[in-house]
Design an enzyme around this catalytic site. Structure first.
Site, short mmCIF file in Angstrom:
data_model
loop_
_atom_site.label_atom_id
_atom_site.label_comp_id
_atom_site.label_asym_id
_atom_site.label_seq_id
_atom_site.Cartn_x
_atom_site.Cartn_y
_atom_site.Cartn_z
N ARG A 59 0.96 -1.06 0.14
CA ARG A 59 -0.01 -0.17 0.00
C ARG A 59 0.81 1.27 -0.03
NH1 ARG A 59 -4.38 0.71 4.44
NH2 ARG A 59 -6.15 0.57 2.93
N GLN A 106 -0.02 8.55 11.12
CA GLN A 106 0.21 7.64 10.01
C GLN A 106 1.60 7.78 9.44
OE1 GLN A 106 0.94 4.81 7.75
NE2 GLN A 106 -1.19 4.59 8.48
N ARG A 130 -7.71 2.08 7.83
CA ARG A 130 -7.44 3.35 7.53
C ARG A 130 -8.66 4.09 6.93
NH1 ARG A 130 -1.68 4.60 4.43
NH2 ARG A 130 -0.87 2.56 5.24
#
Ligand SMILES: *Cc1c(COP(=O)(O)O)cnc(C)c1O
Length: 435
Positions: free
Chosen positions: A72, A102, A307
């Site tokens: 990702r 993050q 997320r």
């Protein structure tokens, strides 16, 4: 950080003049980061875009020297997608906690933390001293997050719901797999309400059966259903030590609701949910959750699975920066005036047509009775290119929120924040033709 060498390109007095202008423009953005509050006057779009650009250039997918080997990596097919998410292709949150920073997205993480701070200052200016988080989901799903947090933190296993016929809260409950115990509404003149003592009885019954109830109350609703008495409910929840979640979908646009919230917050309120689109002029898709209990908000954020897309949060930030506090307060004032205009015009119309405006406390919406089929009236209005009014038949138990037969067929018209007076005048004009 920005070290721009302009020397020698133009005459130095002009260079100084240019630098002064640049400095003052950048100072507006610096001020936002220093103050972390909603600005009094809104920022223009260019400044907001620059602020977002600066932050998004901090995310790893914008690192010119990055080596990306994760599964990702915010890889996108088109630059259009980068624009749609405000530049924050990595989204927000970590899989374990929505509000955690993050690592791949320092810029988006700052953007989210900043949004929440600005949101808190906005609510504080309205008189609500609370912690707040912007959520990447709308009201119904935000309520589901709150209920899930109540289950996790307090082992709640049944939701006591003073009946309000909106599918979002009802589905939020079934979505997270909790049982719902409805408390029926009663008729008080024209108004439909839930008796607080019936709510207390429902709580007692559940406790007696060894269950752990929580209460999901409704502050904002279509008339004739009136607001739940959230102040009394919050006292009862305090007394029985049970969680209390409030659905305040469009609560922060009017002081009638804000005053109730202020009083309720003195007792047991674990979280209030409001819609970002109904209150803050964002496209649909975001919510805000606020509470005095920071720990409960943390629990809410921990309940979010995975997320999230940054867009709903960016939209909230853009609204707050773009409007500024003064404009919002002005819009609140105009909303109140529009409601008064709506009521005046509806009362005139009611006299002419021998109908009546329902006597229901509601600072946003009003109802006028009709002898015609209300569903047909609403359909005619729709075809006249009017959106918003609802036509409800007296035997529509869902529409009226009332299990008995309501005394009237009626049309609901709203004057929510952002409505234009000319639209109110036009809708009542058209209503005169079709009623
Ligand atoms: C608008 C509204 C909702 C909306 O839920 P969404 O999930 O944002 O579509 C829920 N409850 C009430 C009372 C509302 O007015």
């Amino acid at each position: 950080m920005l070290d721009l060498n302009f020397t020698g390109l133009i005459p130095s007095n002009m260079e100084k003049r240019g630098e002064l202008t640049l400095k003052d423009n950048l100072a507006i953005i610096e001020e936002i980061f220093n103050q972390r509050k909603i600005p009094k006057e809104g920022l223009d779009d260019d400044k907001i875009k620059l602020l977002l650009k600066i932050l998004s250039l901090m995310d790893t997918d914008k690192d010119p020297k990055v080596i990306q080997i994760g599964e990702r990596e915010a890889r996108i097919a088109s630059k259009i997608q980068n624009e749609l998410v405000g530049g924050f292709c990595h989204g927000i949150g970590r899989s374990g906690n929505l509000i955690d920073a993050q690592p791949k997205a320092p810029g988006a993480s700052i953007m989210y933390a900043l949004t929440n701070k600005i949101l808190e200052s906005f609510l504080k200016n309205l008189g609500l001293k609370v912690n707040a988080i912007a959520t990447p989901v709308a009201t119904g799903m935000s309520l589901a997050l709150c209920l899930s947090a109540a289950r996790k933190k307090y082992h709640s296993n049944v939701v006591i719901y003073p009946y309000a016929s909106h599918k979002s809260p009802i589905k939020a409950t079934s979505f997270i797999g909790m049982r719902m115990r409805l408390v029926e509404t009663k008729l008080y003149g024209d108004a439909v309400r839930v008796d607080v003592s019936d709510i207390e009885d429902a709580i007692k019954k559940e406790i007696k059966e060894n269950n752990n109830p929580c209460v999901l109350s409704t502050l904002t609703f279509f008339p004739p259903r009136e607001s739940d008495d959230i102040v009394e409910i919050s006292k009862i929840c305090e007394e029985f030590s049970i969680p209390h979640i409030i659905n305040g979908a469009y609560a922060i646009q009017n002081n009638f609701y804000i005053d109730k919230l202020k009083k309720a917050f003195k007792h047991r309120v674990d979280a209030v949910v409001s819609s970002s689109d109904k209150n803050l002029f964002t496209p649909i898709g975001g919510g805000i959750i606020y509470s005095r209990d920071r720990e409960f908000l943390r629990e809410v954020s921990l309940c979010y699975p995975g997320r999230a897309c940054a867009t709903p949060v960016v939209n909230i930030l853009v609204s707050l920066l773009s409007l500024g506090m003064n404009k919002y307060l002005d819009l609140m004032k105009k909303q109140k005036e529009s409601k008064k205009l709506l009521d005046d015009l509806l009362n005139e119309l009611a006299k002419k047509k021998e109908e009546k405006v329902l006597n229901v406390k509601n600072p946003i919406s009003s109802c006028i009775t009709t002898k015609k089929d209300p569903v047909d009236v609403a359909a005619k209005l729709y075809n006249l290119r009017i959106t918003g009014p609802r036509g409800i038949r007296k035997n529509d138990k869902f529409g009226t929120c009332y299990l008995g037969e309501y005394p009237y067929d009626y049309i609901v018209v709203n004057s929510a924040i952002g409505v234009k007076n000319e639209d109110i005048m036009q809708v009542v004009e058209k209503l005169e033709k079709v009623l």
